[in-house]
Design a protein around this motif. Structure first.
Motif, PDB file in Angstrom:
ATOM      1  N   ILE A   1     -29.056 -95.355  66.741  1.00 27.02           N
ATOM      2  CA  ILE A   1     -29.269 -94.824  65.216  1.00 27.02           C
ATOM      3  C   ILE A   1     -28.871 -93.249  65.209  1.00 27.02           C
ATOM      4  CG2 ILE A   1     -31.407 -94.254  64.091  1.00 27.02           C
ATOM      5  CD1 ILE A   1     -33.145 -96.400  65.555  1.00 27.02           C
ATOM      6  N   THR A   2     -28.333 -92.781  64.244  1.00 28.17           N
ATOM      7  CA  THR A   2     -27.563 -91.638  64.097  1.00 28.17           C
ATOM      8  C   THR A   2     -28.446 -90.892  62.739  1.00 28.17           C
ATOM      9  OG1 THR A   2     -25.645 -92.441  65.000  1.00 28.17           O
ATOM     10  CG2 THR A   2     -25.638 -90.317  63.793  1.00 28.17           C
ATOM     11  N   PHE A   3     -28.795 -90.040  62.916  1.00 31.99           N
ATOM     12  CA  PHE A   3     -29.459 -88.967  62.116  1.00 31.99           C
ATOM     13  C   PHE A   3     -28.660 -87.738  61.574  1.00 31.99           C
ATOM     14  CE2 PHE A   3     -32.753 -90.966  64.447  1.00 31.99           C
ATOM     15  CZ  PHE A   3     -33.829 -91.534  63.458  1.00 31.99           C
ATOM     16  N   ASN A   4     -28.527 -87.624  60.465  1.00 32.85           N
ATOM     17  CA  ASN A   4     -27.568 -86.512  60.075  1.00 32.85           C
ATOM     18  C   ASN A   4     -28.280 -85.618  58.993  1.00 32.85           C
ATOM     19  OD1 ASN A   4     -24.796 -86.689  60.910  1.00 32.85           O
ATOM     20  ND2 ASN A   4     -25.310 -88.638  60.126  1.00 32.85           N
ATOM     21  N   PHE A   5     -28.777 -84.437  59.322  1.00 38.79           N
ATOM     22  CA  PHE A   5     -29.594 -83.510  58.674  1.00 38.79           C
ATOM     23  C   PHE A   5     -28.447 -82.446  57.991  1.00 38.79           C
ATOM     24  CE2 PHE A   5     -32.160 -85.276  61.659  1.00 38.79           C
ATOM     25  CZ  PHE A   5     -33.522 -85.517  61.116  1.00 38.79           C
ATOM     26  N   ARG A   6     -28.464 -82.444  56.625  1.00 38.83           N
ATOM     27  CA  ARG A   6     -27.358 -81.520  55.799  1.00 38.83           C
ATOM     28  C   ARG A   6     -28.159 -80.469  54.823  1.00 38.83           C
ATOM     29  NH1 ARG A   6     -24.004 -83.437  59.194  1.00 38.83           N
ATOM     30  NH2 ARG A   6     -22.578 -85.059  58.980  1.00 38.83           N
ATOM     31  N   ASP A   7     -27.777 -79.409  54.818  1.00 39.93           N
ATOM     32  CA  ASP A   7     -28.137 -78.602  53.765  1.00 39.93           C
ATOM     33  C   ASP A   7     -26.927 -78.712  52.856  1.00 39.93           C
ATOM     34  OD1 ASP A   7     -28.346 -76.384  52.064  1.00 39.93           O
ATOM     35  OD2 ASP A   7     -28.339 -74.744  53.600  1.00 39.93           O
TER      36      ASP A   7
ATOM     37  N   HIS B   1     -27.306 -74.716  59.091  1.00 44.90           N
ATOM     38  CA  HIS B   1     -26.296 -75.779  59.686  1.00 44.90           C
ATOM     39  C   HIS B   1     -26.710 -77.098  59.680  1.00 44.90           C
ATOM     40  CE1 HIS B   1     -24.530 -72.303  62.942  1.00 44.90           C
ATOM     41  NE2 HIS B   1     -24.756 -71.936  61.311  1.00 44.90           N
ATOM     42  N   PRO B   2     -25.606 -78.044  59.454  1.00 43.75           N
ATOM     43  CA  PRO B   2     -25.877 -79.497  59.789  1.00 43.75           C
ATOM     44  C   PRO B   2     -26.205 -79.707  61.347  1.00 43.75           C
ATOM     45  CG  PRO B   2     -23.720 -79.152  58.783  1.00 43.75           C
ATOM     46  CD  PRO B   2     -24.129 -77.735  59.146  1.00 43.75           C
TER      47      PRO B   2
ATOM     48  N   LEU C   1     -27.672 -84.065  70.793  1.00 42.13           N
ATOM     49  CA  LEU C   1     -28.269 -83.407  69.592  1.00 42.13           C
ATOM     50  C   LEU C   1     -27.495 -81.970  69.264  1.00 42.13           C
ATOM     51  CD1 LEU C   1     -30.898 -83.837  71.593  1.00 42.13           C
ATOM     52  CD2 LEU C   1     -32.309 -82.967  69.434  1.00 42.13           C
ATOM     53  N   THR C   2     -26.481 -82.181  68.060  1.00 39.74           N
ATOM     54  CA  THR C   2     -25.421 -81.234  67.933  1.00 39.74           C
ATOM     55  C   THR C   2     -25.673 -80.574  66.801  1.00 39.74           C
ATOM     56  OG1 THR C   2     -24.109 -82.949  69.033  1.00 39.74           O
ATOM     57  CG2 THR C   2     -22.898 -81.194  67.552  1.00 39.74           C
ATOM     58  N   ASP C   3     -25.380 -79.257  66.626  1.00 36.75           N
ATOM     59  CA  ASP C   3     -25.240 -78.316  65.650  1.00 36.75           C
ATOM     60  C   ASP C   3     -24.084 -78.086  65.089  1.00 36.75           C
ATOM     61  OD1 ASP C   3     -27.154 -75.916  64.085  1.00 36.75           O
ATOM     62  OD2 ASP C   3     -25.402 -75.337  64.889  1.00 36.75           O
ATOM     63  N   PHE C   4     -23.636 -78.153  63.694  1.00 39.64           N
ATOM     64  CA  PHE C   4     -22.385 -77.694  63.580  1.00 39.64           C
ATOM     65  C   PHE C   4     -22.305 -76.384  62.625  1.00 39.64           C
ATOM     66  CE2 PHE C   4     -22.578 -82.148  64.144  1.00 39.64           C
ATOM     67  CZ  PHE C   4     -21.370 -82.780  64.904  1.00 39.64           C
ATOM     68  N   SER C   5     -21.076 -75.753  62.496  1.00 39.32           N
ATOM     69  CA  SER C   5     -20.998 -74.810  61.723  1.00 39.32           C
ATOM     70  C   SER C   5     -19.655 -74.492  61.234  1.00 39.32           C
ATOM     71  CB  SER C   5     -21.235 -73.350  62.408  1.00 39.32           C
ATOM     72  OG  SER C   5     -20.497 -73.177  63.580  1.00 39.32           O
ATOM     73  N   TYR C   6     -19.180 -73.770  60.417  1.00 40.62           N
ATOM     74  CA  TYR C   6     -17.820 -73.906  59.788  1.00 40.62           C
ATOM     75  C   TYR C   6     -17.186 -72.730  60.678  1.00 40.62           C
ATOM     76  CZ  TYR C   6     -18.365 -76.141  55.527  1.00 40.62           C
ATOM     77  OH  TYR C   6     -18.715 -77.218  54.724  1.00 40.62           O
TER      78      TYR C   6
END
Length: 148
Positions: free
Chosen positions: A42-48, A59-60, A77-82
């Protein structure tokens, strides 16, 4: 629906609030699913939706769980940024808590074992839960079906 998330033996102190968020989002996005019987990952993606390199924002975050025994364990658990500039801008890992590799990586820092990142994880988790409660994210849930 109950999402049994197994935290025994996990170095990181996962909060009840985070487990509740994941359970509620799985119920909302996959009603009627029996995760223990029907899901392997199960993969959860949280996006603004408003997050951009120019404007910033929340951050996503991606959280992945894999089935183990009669429940699920965290994979990461991974946080992404530009990152980048001009025409060469892309989303990249900013913070990565890789449970399977027992490693925490933060961009521009050397990787450390998870046990060295417990306080950092607690702050990350508290912030994530607060942003979620503010309604900062649009959520997508992907379920990989179990074989047989």
């Amino acid at each position: 629906m109950s999402l049994p998330i197994l935290t025994d033996g996990l170095v990181l102190p996962v909060s009840h609030a985070l487990i509740q968020i994941l359970t509620e989002e799985l119920t909302r996005h996959a009603p009627g699913l029996d995760p223990v019987q029907e899901a392997s990952v199960i993969t959860f993606n949280f996006r603004d939706r408003d997050y951009s390199a120019a404007r910033g924002g929340y951050h996503p975050v991606e959280i992945r769980l894999s089935r183990s025994d009669n429940g699920f364990r965290f994979d990461y658990l991974t946080d992404f940024s530009y990152v980048g500039a001009g025409w060469d801008i892309e989303l990249a890992k900013e913070i990565d808590f890789d449970i399977n590799a027992d490693c925490c990586e933060v961009r521009f820092c050397r990787p450390v074992p998870l046990r060295a990142a417990v306080d950092f994880f607690t702050t990350f988790q508290d912030n994530f839960v607060a942003y979620y409660q503010l309604g900062a994210f649009t959520i997508e849930v992907s379920v990989e079906k179990a074989d047989g």
